[in-house]
Scaffold this motif. Structure first.
Motif, PDB file in Angstrom:
ATOM      1  N   THR A 326       0.823  -1.207   0.000  1.00 45.68           N
ATOM      2  CA  THR A 326       0.000   0.000   0.000  1.00 45.68           C
ATOM      3  C   THR A 326       0.857   1.257   0.000  1.00 45.68           C
ATOM      4  O   THR A 326       0.568   2.231  -0.712  1.00 45.68           O
ATOM      5  N   ALA A 327       1.916   1.259   0.816  1.00 49.52           N
ATOM      6  CA  ALA A 327       2.798   2.424   0.882  1.00 49.52           C
ATOM      7  C   ALA A 327       3.430   2.709  -0.479  1.00 49.52           C
ATOM      8  O   ALA A 327       3.488   3.858  -0.937  1.00 49.52           O
ATOM      9  N   LYS A 328       3.893   1.652  -1.147  1.00 45.22           N
ATOM     10  CA  LYS A 328       4.513   1.823  -2.457  1.00 45.22           C
ATOM     11  C   LYS A 328       3.483   2.252  -3.497  1.00 45.22           C
ATOM     12  O   LYS A 328       3.765   3.091  -4.364  1.00 45.22           O
ATOM     13  N   LEU A 329       2.270   1.685  -3.395  1.00 48.53           N
ATOM     14  CA  LEU A 329       1.216   2.031  -4.347  1.00 48.53           C
ATOM     15  C   LEU A 329       0.821   3.499  -4.193  1.00 48.53           C
ATOM     16  O   LEU A 329       0.511   4.176  -5.187  1.00 48.53           O
ATOM     17  N   GLY A 330       0.836   4.001  -2.961  1.00 51.99           N
ATOM     18  CA  GLY A 330       0.495   5.395  -2.726  1.00 51.99           C
ATOM     19  C   GLY A 330       1.456   6.344  -3.421  1.00 51.99           C
ATOM     20  O   GLY A 330       1.045   7.373  -3.973  1.00 51.99           O
ATOM     21  N   GLU A 331       2.740   6.000  -3.412  1.00 51.85           N
ATOM     22  CA  GLU A 331       3.733   6.837  -4.090  1.00 51.85           C
ATOM     23  C   GLU A 331       3.488   6.856  -5.597  1.00 51.85           C
ATOM     24  O   GLU A 331       3.552   7.914  -6.243  1.00 51.85           O
ATOM     25  N   ARG A 332       3.185   5.683  -6.168  1.00 52.37           N
ATOM     26  CA  ARG A 332       2.950   5.615  -7.614  1.00 52.37           C
ATOM     27  C   ARG A 332       1.639   6.288  -8.000  1.00 52.37           C
ATOM     28  O   ARG A 332       1.525   6.870  -9.083  1.00 52.37           O
ATOM     29  N   GLN A 370       3.799  -0.448 -14.378  1.00 50.20           N
ATOM     30  CA  GLN A 370       4.508  -1.553 -13.729  1.00 50.20           C
ATOM     31  C   GLN A 370       3.609  -2.764 -13.496  1.00 50.20           C
ATOM     32  O   GLN A 370       3.984  -3.898 -13.806  1.00 50.20           O
ATOM     33  N   ASP A 371       2.416  -2.549 -12.956  1.00 48.27           N
ATOM     34  CA  ASP A 371       1.543  -3.659 -12.562  1.00 48.27           C
ATOM     35  C   ASP A 371       0.313  -3.824 -13.438  1.00 48.27           C
ATOM     36  O   ASP A 371      -0.524  -4.696 -13.179  1.00 48.27           O
ATOM     37  N   GLY A 372       0.163  -3.002 -14.456  1.00 45.77           N
ATOM     38  CA  GLY A 372      -1.014  -3.107 -15.301  1.00 45.77           C
ATOM     39  C   GLY A 372      -2.231  -2.487 -14.641  1.00 45.77           C
ATOM     40  O   GLY A 372      -2.109  -1.548 -13.840  1.00 45.77           O
TER      41      GLY A 372
END
Length: 720
Positions: A326-332, A370-372
């Motif tokens: 979640t933390a990484k997804l928030g940055e993206r 990155q993840d589609g």
């Protein structure tokens, strides 16, 4: 005697009588005296003591000492001292033992309870025969009252009267230590109030304090004698539930807590609504000490708030990985918003009687490099916890209005509005600006609002509703019945439409399901209030037939169409025919989660490795074994003590479909879990250490060794 000796003796003062000395000690308030016989009956009590208590010797002499003196239950040290009855039977020394003398033992009730500190020694004769006790007593009532009040203040939250953080920590630590020894379970709930800060800021701190008191009373009423409720501070509460590990029961209790705390409050003459999110962890499965269990419950609480708030979530080991993700997804996500990577897709709302499209709902879509494709269920909660939702919401509103201008004038567009957007000052101006920039008629714009907007100061919420109605836009209540209670609020007449949440639609055709009755009730309520109803999430033909028969005005779901991009909308309806035909499976299938992870399968005395492909409440699909016939009884090991008795319902060469003997339950965050788990204490007794319960471990791997017979099935290469 010589003359010198006689003179010396005459010079010495006369020694006081021992009895007089004891009497003087009593009169000066230095101490009192008591004695018992060999059977523990009070044989003597100082006259000063009798006078202070308003008693006569006949009131107490001859009675058992334990009947005259009772344990001081409020004494902070009482839990650490042996009872006086035990000491009397054991003929032990009595040292600094605090006892209470209840008002019921006194002739004058107004004297109240007195507290004494006793000291005593067993008396024996020359032959060693026990004769009873001889002892002293000191009245410490004033000191005791001060000490207990100080102790109470150090352990009680002054605002709510609940246990405070210090007491909760001590109680949890003591409980877990005791339960480890007796191999018992203990559940911990962490609660955080949703949008309490908004009430505190808009209605004032006195209102916030009053609200917290009412929350405390509701929690105590729900939990009752099942556990201990405490306040950690601010708007955070904790519930300790000894001897609870049934996750079905805990989920029901958590749901009652959520529903109760979400009911309206009367605070300083005004009406307010808040909500709560609940995280649940259970010892010894999720932790065996205070720090581990608290950390697990906190992580579950965070997951509940991330999901949407107003719900509960159980701790699972996957939450640790999810928090990092979640933390990484928030940055993206922030980068994606800055680049304008988020787009809209539109799902039709269809009249089930004519199959004509009446409107479209605008839904956010994000395709990450990155993840589609990233599910809105994953990124919307992240945006909600950040001011990102304000930028995203305004973008969606403007784009939807522009796109709708290319549709026929009879077709409306619905746009979701977050609670954070709704209560932000100037929201009406944002809506008006989007309409003006696009040229869209206000009557063609519908704002979908969830029940979470009712949380907070209802007078301020009412004002926003009135402003929007004056603007001429339509209002729809989304996800009706799943969040905070708004049934009474419907009478204000702000809404034009009610959307029946898909949780009431999914599985509504299964035998014994009560959802059809709920759907009928919502439709009847809407009709009485002159509102349109929408059944969300309809996927199967039998579901479509049911909601149509129950009177739903509109249907939304895959049975008609998924959400499609603007160019597809224009292409599909280029001829002006706004109709779609329903298409879907004949019957509803139990909800399944697509999954790919290694688990275990137990058959007789063998433990096999398999891949779990999908999972539902009632069954699963696995791969990794060959030669497994239909009808075989097996046990699926989902890890961490979760064993599911199953039967092979269908089988191919390398794949099997399992039917569960007992259905799984929701874990509160979109997954499934067993109600009960095999205790790690039991596993430890079998020679498997508690440390083996870490992520990725197989607690029952002992089946791998010491086979008594050749394996029945062929273990295939899992390719991992």
């Amino acid at each position: 005697m010589s003359k010198r000796q006689t003179a010396s003796a005459a010079a010495l003062p006369s020694l006081p009588d021992r009895g007089n000395v004891l009497s003087d000690v009593e009169q000066l308030g230095i101490g009192m005296f008591w004695a018992t016989d060999a059977e523990g009956r009070l044989a003597f009590l100082s006259q000063r003591a009798l006078t202070d208590l308003g008693l006569t010797a006949a009131d107490v002499i001859g009675k058992p000492l334990t009947q005259v003196f009772s344990e001081a239950e409020a004494d902070p040290d009482a839990a650490h001292q042996r009872g006086i009855g035990f000491k009397l039977k054991a003929h032990s020394k009595i040292e600094e033992h605090v006892v209470a003398i209840a008002a019921a033992n006194a002739r004058s009730p107004e004297l109240g309870t007195r507290w004494w500190r006793l000291n005593g020694r067993p008396l024996v004769d020359g032959s060693g025969t026990f004769l009873g006790y001889r002892g002293s007593a000191l009245d410490i009532t004033s000191q005791y009252a001060r000490d207990t009040q100080t102790a109470r203040h150090s352990q009680v939250d002054e605002l709510t009267g609940l246990a405070n953080r210090r007491k909760l920590g001590q109680r949890l630590t003591a409980t877990l230590a005791a339960f480890r020894a007796s191999q018992r379970s203990c559940a911990l709930m962490m609660l955080d109030l949703d949008r309490f800060k908004h009430v505190n800021d808009t209605m004032g701190h006195p209102a916030g304090d009053e609200l917290l008191k009412q929350v405390a009373e509701r929690l105590k009423s729900i939990i009752g004698d099942s556990g201990e409720v405490g306040r950690l501070g601010g708007d955070e509460f904790q519930v300790l539930l000894p001897d609870m590990d049934d996750r079905g029961t805990l989920g029901e209790l958590a749901n009652r807590v959520v529903q109760s705390l979400s009911q309206p409050y009367q605070v300083i003459g005004r009406r307010a609504i808040i909500g709560t999110s609940v995280g649940i962890a259970i010892a010894p499965y999720d932790g065996v000490d205070t720090d581990d269990l608290t950390r697990a419950a906190d992580m579950a609480l965070y997951a509940a708030k991330e999901a949407r708030g107003g719900t509960f979530c159980f701790f699972t080991t996957g939450l640790r990985d999810a928090a990092t993700k979640t933390a990484k997804l928030g940055e993206r996500l922030r980068d994606a918003v800055d680049r304008g990577d988020l787009n809209l897709a539109y799902q039709p709302l269809v009249d089930p009687a004519t199959n004509e499209v009446r409107s479209f709902e605008a839904l956010l879509r994000w395709h990450d490099e990155q993840d589609g494709p990233i599910s809105p269920a994953d990124f919307i909660p992240i945006a909600e916890n950040d001011d990102l939702i304000l930028n995203i919401g305004e973008m969606a509103l403007r784009q939807a209005c522009q796109d709708a201008m290319q549709w026929p004038d009879t077709i409306q567009v619905a746009v979701n509005v977050s609670a954070k957007q709704f209560v932000r000052p100037g929201f009406r101006k944002t809506v008006a600006a989007a309409l003006e920039a696009s040229g869209l008629a206000p009557s063609r714009l519908e704002l979908e609002i969830t029940e979470s907007v009712f949380v907070g100061d209802l007078e301020a919420v009412d004002a926003v509703f009135r402003d929007l109605k004056k603007l001429g836009v339509r209002l729809a209540l989304d996800d009706f019945g799943t969040g905070y209670s708004s049934l009474a609020y419907l009478k204000h007449g702000h809404f034009d439409k009610i959307k029946i949440d898909q949780s009431f639609v999914r599985g509504c055709t299964e035998n014994g399901d009560i959802n059809p009755a709920i759907i009928s009730a919502i439709v009847a309520l809407a009709k009485a209030l002159d509102m349109v109803t929408v059944a969300e999430g309809v996927e199967a033909m039998d579901e479509l037939e049911l909601v149509r028969a129950r009177g739903a005005d509109l249907v939304q779901g895959y049975v008609y169409s998924p959400a499609i991009r603007q160019d597809a909308v224009l292409s599909r309806f280029a001829d002006g025919t706004m109709q779609v035909k329903p298409s879907g499976p004949p019957r509803h299938r139990a909800e399944r989660i697509s999954i790919f992870r290694k688990v275990g399968l137990i058959h007789e005395d063998h433990y096999y490795d398999v891949i779990l492909r999908n999972l539902s409440k009632t069954g699963a699909r696995i791969t990794g074994l060959a030669g497994v016939p239909k009808g075989t009884d097996v046990v699926l090991d989902l890890g961490h003590g979760q064993l599911v008795v199953s039967k092979v319902a269908n089988a191919t060469e390398s794949s099997q479909g399992l039917q569960f003997e007992t259905a799984l339950i929701s874990d509160g965050s979109g997954g499934f879990m067993t109600r009960h788990r095999i205790s790690p204490y039991s596993l430890a007794e079998a020679g498997i250490p508690l440390a083996a319960l870490g992520a990725g471990a197989f607690p029952l791997a002992k089946w791998r060794e010491g086979h008594k017979s050749p394996p029945t099935f062929v273990q295939l290469d899992l390719g991992l």
